[in-house]
Motif scaffolding. Sequence first.
Motif, PDB file in Angstrom:
ATOM      1  N   ASP A   1       0.700  -1.176   0.144  1.00 28.16           N
ATOM      2  CA  ASP A   1      -0.037  -0.006  -0.029  1.00 28.16           C
ATOM      3  C   ASP A   1       0.894   1.169   0.173  1.00 28.16           C
ATOM      4  N   ASP A   2       2.022   1.145   0.416  1.00 36.39           N
ATOM      5  CA  ASP A   2       2.998   2.347   0.856  1.00 36.39           C
ATOM      6  C   ASP A   2       4.230   1.829   0.164  1.00 36.39           C
ATOM      7  N   PRO A   3       4.491   2.219  -1.448  1.00 39.20           N
ATOM      8  CA  PRO A   3       5.870   1.767  -1.870  1.00 39.20           C
ATOM      9  C   PRO A   3       7.056   2.439  -0.968  1.00 39.20           C
ATOM     10  N   VAL A   4       7.075   3.701  -0.845  1.00 40.01           N
ATOM     11  CA  VAL A   4       7.988   4.141  -0.087  1.00 40.01           C
ATOM     12  C   VAL A   4       8.648   3.503   1.136  1.00 40.01           C
ATOM     13  N   LYS A   5       7.403   3.386   1.953  1.00 34.16           N
ATOM     14  CA  LYS A   5       7.779   2.462   3.125  1.00 34.16           C
ATOM     15  C   LYS A   5       8.292   1.128   2.820  1.00 34.16           C
ATOM     16  N   ALA A   6       7.980   0.667   1.591  1.00 36.49           N
ATOM     17  CA  ALA A   6       8.504  -0.656   1.337  1.00 36.49           C
ATOM     18  C   ALA A   6      10.199  -0.665   0.854  1.00 36.49           C
ATOM     19  N   VAL A   7      10.305   0.488   0.416  1.00 32.65           N
ATOM     20  CA  VAL A   7      11.857   0.708   0.085  1.00 32.65           C
ATOM     21  C   VAL A   7      12.455   1.019   1.277  1.00 32.65           C
ATOM     22  N   ARG A   8      12.111   1.779   2.396  1.00 33.50           N
ATOM     23  CA  ARG A   8      12.721   1.809   3.496  1.00 33.50           C
ATOM     24  C   ARG A   8      12.941   0.614   4.305  1.00 33.50           C
ATOM     25  N   GLU A   9      12.030  -0.230   4.151  1.00 37.24           N
ATOM     26  CA  GLU A   9      12.248  -1.633   5.012  1.00 37.24           C
ATOM     27  C   GLU A   9      12.856  -2.515   4.136  1.00 37.24           C
ATOM     28  N   ALA A  10      13.248  -2.412   2.936  1.00 35.11           N
ATOM     29  CA  ALA A  10      13.723  -3.790   2.074  1.00 35.11           C
ATOM     30  C   ALA A  10      15.269  -3.998   2.486  1.00 35.11           C
ATOM     31  N   GLU A  11      15.245  -5.329   2.283  1.00 34.90           N
ATOM     32  CA  GLU A  11      16.510  -5.984   2.801  1.00 34.90           C
ATOM     33  C   GLU A  11      17.547  -5.878   1.726  1.00 34.90           C
ATOM     34  N   ALA A  12      17.206  -5.869   0.466  1.00 33.61           N
ATOM     35  CA  ALA A  12      17.377  -5.524  -0.973  1.00 33.61           C
ATOM     36  C   ALA A  12      16.632  -5.223  -2.148  1.00 33.61           C
ATOM     37  N   ILE A  13      16.935  -4.243  -3.002  1.00 33.24           N
ATOM     38  CA  ILE A  13      16.192  -4.013  -3.947  1.00 33.24           C
ATOM     39  C   ILE A  13      16.755  -4.602  -5.540  1.00 33.24           C
TER      40      ILE A  13
ATOM     41  N   GLN B   1       5.785   7.355  -7.636  1.00 29.60           N
ATOM     42  CA  GLN B   1       5.988   7.130  -6.456  1.00 29.60           C
ATOM     43  C   GLN B   1       7.139   7.746  -5.605  1.00 29.60           C
ATOM     44  N   ASN B   2       7.516   8.597  -6.112  1.00 26.96           N
ATOM     45  CA  ASN B   2       8.822   9.425  -5.546  1.00 26.96           C
ATOM     46  C   ASN B   2       9.804   8.276  -4.821  1.00 26.96           C
ATOM     47  N   LEU B   3      10.233   7.321  -5.967  1.00 26.66           N
ATOM     48  CA  LEU B   3      10.933   6.199  -5.279  1.00 26.66           C
ATOM     49  C   LEU B   3      12.456   6.551  -5.517  1.00 26.66           C
ATOM     50  N   MET B   4      12.869   7.401  -6.640  1.00 20.73           N
ATOM     51  CA  MET B   4      14.178   7.596  -6.749  1.00 20.73           C
ATOM     52  C   MET B   4      15.144   7.960  -5.659  1.00 20.73           C
ATOM     53  N   PRO B   5      14.714   9.177  -4.937  1.00 19.49           N
ATOM     54  CA  PRO B   5      15.677   9.404  -3.736  1.00 19.49           C
ATOM     55  C   PRO B   5      15.370   8.628  -2.690  1.00 19.49           C
ATOM     56  N   GLU B   6      14.370   7.737  -2.403  1.00 24.19           N
ATOM     57  CA  GLU B   6      14.363   6.966  -1.315  1.00 24.19           C
ATOM     58  C   GLU B   6      15.325   5.629  -1.609  1.00 24.19           C
ATOM     59  N   ILE B   7      15.269   5.149  -2.880  1.00 27.84           N
ATOM     60  CA  ILE B   7      16.065   3.973  -3.289  1.00 27.84           C
ATOM     61  C   ILE B   7      17.784   4.396  -3.094  1.00 27.84           C
ATOM     62  N   LYS B   8      17.995   5.577  -3.710  1.00 23.12           N
ATOM     63  CA  LYS B   8      19.388   6.149  -3.469  1.00 23.12           C
ATOM     64  C   LYS B   8      19.751   6.247  -2.047  1.00 23.12           C
ATOM     65  N   LYS B   9      19.027   6.757  -1.305  1.00 20.96           N
ATOM     66  CA  LYS B   9      19.137   6.754   0.181  1.00 20.96           C
ATOM     67  C   LYS B   9      19.561   5.451   0.857  1.00 20.96           C
ATOM     68  N   ARG B  10      18.717   4.435   0.500  1.00 20.09           N
ATOM     69  CA  ARG B  10      18.843   2.981   1.055  1.00 20.09           C
ATOM     70  C   ARG B  10      20.276   2.385   0.555  1.00 20.09           C
ATOM     71  N   VAL B  11      20.423   2.467  -0.681  1.00 15.42           N
ATOM     72  CA  VAL B  11      21.634   1.869  -1.169  1.00 15.42           C
ATOM     73  C   VAL B  11      22.863   2.676  -0.604  1.00 15.42           C
ATOM     74  N   GLU B  12      22.651   3.985  -0.493  1.00 15.58           N
ATOM     75  CA  GLU B  12      23.895   4.677   0.268  1.00 15.58           C
ATOM     76  C   GLU B  12      23.882   4.114   1.736  1.00 15.58           C
ATOM     77  N   GLU B  13      23.235   3.488   2.352  1.00 21.18           N
ATOM     78  CA  GLU B  13      23.021   3.035   3.465  1.00 21.18           C
ATOM     79  C   GLU B  13      23.602   1.721   3.556  1.00 21.18           C
ATOM     80  N   GLY B  14      23.931   1.097   2.427  1.00 29.30           N
ATOM     81  CA  GLY B  14      24.286  -0.510   2.271  1.00 29.30           C
ATOM     82  C   GLY B  14      23.312  -1.273   1.886  1.00 29.30           C
TER      83      GLY B  14
END
Length: 236
Positions: free
Chosen positions: A73-85, A102-115
């Motif tokens: 239901d919340d794609p951004v939250k899904a990215v924020r909680e993902a183990e891998a993308i 879905q405003n996913l670009m910055p969220e994905i970049k942030k998560r990848v930068e977090e490892g």
Amino acid sequence: MMQLLLISNSTMPGEAYLDYPKHEIKKFLGDSVKRALFIPYAAVTFSFDEYEQKVGERFSELGFEIKGIHRYDDPVKAVREAEAIVVGGGNTWQLVRMMHEQNLMPEIKKRVEEGVPYIGWSAGSNVACPYLKTTNDMPIVDPLGFDCCGMIPFQINPHYLDANPEGHGGETREQRIEEFLEANKEIFVAGLREGTMFKLADGKLSLIGSRSCRIFKHGEVPVELTEKDDLTFLMK
């Protein structure tokens, strides 16, 4: 440290889907990842459910579960909680549009930068770049902007071909890239041939595969680099 596996194509002629990169995917994700978030938005002529199933079957053989972002239901939250993308190939224009919506670009970049590990093939590799501009497919929709995740500072041209098919008189892929470079003089473009992939791990960028990649820069003669070379200069 960012962890990226950027694959040129999903399938080689005569092979099963995602067969040639499967061992690299297994090594890349390792033992810590159990479930990966899959982004199927590049699918056009088949459903997101079908895409999820197709990718999920291959990943399950490797010991990983796949869940499509379209099920949340919340794609951004899904990215924020993902183990891998994991981002699949298809039409890059539709993929980019939906990621912008879905405003996913910055969220994905942030998560990848977090490892968080990121795997993409074809269109999924394109969106790791700064821009959409070096994709090969038709602009079937308005992408709502050409900016992509920018997790790497260079552009990838997946499925790179050295010459046109016999009897075809249009521009070669190299000529198209030269046009891009004329308008974007500051950036490298990597022609990533099928059957190969880039891996970024521990701050080092390397090529995996038996074929070389072709590196372009405005005003410079293109060079061929292999898996024996250190490509980390492209990250600067």
